[in-house]
Scaffold this motif. Structure first.
Motif, PDB file in Angstrom:
ATOM      1  N   LYS A 217     -30.466  37.725  45.579  1.00 29.38           N
ATOM      2  CA  LYS A 217     -31.878  38.025  45.847  1.00 29.38           C
ATOM      3  C   LYS A 217     -32.123  39.529  45.870  1.00 29.38           C
ATOM      4  O   LYS A 217     -33.155  40.011  45.380  1.00 29.38           O
TER       5      LYS A 217
ATOM      6  N   LYS B 231     -34.513  41.488  43.334  1.00 29.34           N
ATOM      7  CA  LYS B 231     -35.571  42.382  43.839  1.00 29.34           C
ATOM      8  C   LYS B 231     -35.532  43.706  43.094  1.00 29.34           C
ATOM      9  O   LYS B 231     -36.574  44.226  42.663  1.00 29.34           O
TER      10      LYS B 231
ATOM     11  N   GLU C 138     -36.784  43.267  39.416  1.00 33.74           N
ATOM     12  CA  GLU C 138     -38.244  43.134  39.317  1.00 33.74           C
ATOM     13  C   GLU C 138     -38.947  44.447  39.623  1.00 33.74           C
ATOM     14  O   GLU C 138     -39.918  44.810  38.947  1.00 33.74           O
TER      15      GLU C 138
ATOM     16  N   SER D  45     -36.802  33.502  40.727  1.00 34.73           N
ATOM     17  CA  SER D  45     -38.228  33.863  40.672  1.00 34.73           C
ATOM     18  C   SER D  45     -38.736  33.702  39.247  1.00 34.73           C
ATOM     19  O   SER D  45     -37.941  33.615  38.294  1.00 34.73           O
ATOM     20  N   ASP D  46     -40.050  33.704  39.101  1.00 35.11           N
ATOM     21  CA  ASP D  46     -40.637  33.658  37.760  1.00 35.11           C
ATOM     22  C   ASP D  46     -40.229  34.885  36.956  1.00 35.11           C
ATOM     23  O   ASP D  46     -39.964  34.791  35.752  1.00 35.11           O
TER      24      ASP D  46
END
Length: 396
Positions: A186, A190, A193, A222-223
């Motif tokens: 994650k 992060k 992105e 995530s998308d």
């Protein structure tokens, strides 16, 4: 004779070089225990072999679509949904002649000249060479032993520039055996992105995890990650099909289409018979995989127990794949038969003379270490580590 600069600069595989030397010694009647294995030592399951025979019998021996057969693509889509919670259309899947081919095409599709690619070290030795072929710039990040050689959000931030295009992430990892947990992934997602970069996620060892670990695909988080990740996988490790040469990737549609077009001019389609057999492989094999994981785990624990008997070495606990990365750097500066050991290549060369074939860590971007594979018998593990203990004890 003129050879292009980009090809001249490709380094030969140290793994293959050490393996070739060990085979030559064995052929000469010299006893060598080989820890270099990069493939499962199990035969391909019978139900897969039977499918290949059927492919021959029915004449499934012609060209297929360049990106793979519809049947295998569907089986791969089903696998991603079942194992990783990822929904892909068949058009997003490209089947190649091995995961290495999938990696090559993915990097060529994403990386422009002088684009920067973040590569955590230790790394699989092929990654930097493929990046160089694409004329990208490798940005190495020396990960920390105390973090099991896994890259962190902070380390990624330190090396990011406006030229950063991509991160290559390998979990479970070769050569360290490290497995990224959900929180660690994650944090990486992060970062990706926030910076707007791509991730190439090499998940070829996903089925080989131990000690209660679970594999997560970063593309599922995530998308954004779904739309900016190319997932690399294959049947080589999970189904002991290394020689069948079937790898595959899942990618955003635009990237997958571009790779499919490129592949139609490079390798064209993967072997039709191997694709037919791989379709069968993905339809079952749970018992085979479970048994293989159990045996690998037993060998993993045996190897660690034997290594714990050695002085002057250290290692992180591997939780995936079938490798242990062992730090032997406290032995540097010592001599073996009059030769001074100044790094992992010297250590590996001297160890080979003592009847032990192992892979120097310099090939993986960490010269302090050697890589040992436990894709060998328990008897060889015991004998090999005993030889390693004797070898280290003879260093002066």
């Amino acid at each position: 004779m003129s050879i292009t600069k980009r090809v001249k600069e490709i380094a030969p595989s140290l793994t293959l070089e050490i393996t070739a030397k060990a085979k030559k010694m064995k052929a000469e009647g010299i006893s060598v225990i080989g820890f270099g294995a990069g493939e499962p030592d199990f035969n391909t399951p019978d139900y897969i072999i039977d499918a290949a025979k059927k492919a021959l019998d029915i004449g499934f021996t012609k060209y297929t679509p360049a990106s793979g057969t519809p049947e295998l693509k569907k089986a791969i889509c089903d696998k991603f949904y079942k194992d990783n919670g990822l929904t892909y259309a068949p058009e997003q899947i490209v089947i190649s002649t091995g995961a290495k081919s999938s990696l090559f095409h993915a990097i060529e599709a994403i990386i422009e000249k002088d684009d920067e690619v973040i590569l955590p070290a230790p790394y699989w030795l092929t990654y930097p060479e493929l990046i160089k072929l694409a004329e990208g710039k490798v940005v190495y990040v020396d990960t920390k032993k105390e973090n099991d050689y896994k890259i962190t959000y902070e380390e990624l931030n330190e090396v990011y520039t406006e030229k950063t295009k991509c991160l290559i992430l390998n979990s479970p990892n070769n050569p360290t055996g490290a497995v990224y947990n959900l929180d660690e992934l994650k944090a990486i997602a992060k970062f990706a992105e926030e910076k707007g970069i791509y991730v190439i996620a090499d998940e070829i060892y996903e089925k080989l995890v131990y000690a209660g670990e679970k594999h997560y695909s970063i593309a599922s988080l995530s998308d954004y990650m779904y739309n900016h990740t190319v997932v690399i996988n294959g049947v080589s490790k999970s189904y002991s099909m290394t020689g069948w040469r079937i790898g595959y990737l899942a990618a955003p549609l635009e990237i997958a289409k571009a790779i499919s077009s490129m592949q139609s001019h490079t390798t064209s389609n993967a072997c039709s018979i191997s694709q037919y057999a791989s379709t069968a492989a993905l339809s079952g094999g749970e018992d085979f995989i479970e048994n293989m994981v159990t045996i690998f785990d037993e060998r993993r624990q045996l190897m660690m127990a034997k290594l714990d008997q050695l002085d002057d070495i250290s290692y992180i606990t591997p939780k995936g794949a079938f490798y242990v990365l062992v730090d032997v750097s406290t032995n540097y500066g010592k001599e073996y038969n009059g030769e001074i050991i100044n790094g992992s290549l010297d250590f590996a060369s001297a160890a080979l003379k003592a009847g032990i074939a192992l892979i120097p860590g310099v090939a993986f971007g960490n010269d302090n270490c050697i890589r040992l594979s436990y894709a060998i018998s328990k008897e060889d593990i015991v004998e090999g580590i005993d030889r390693l203990k004797k070898f280290i004890g003879e260093l002066k």
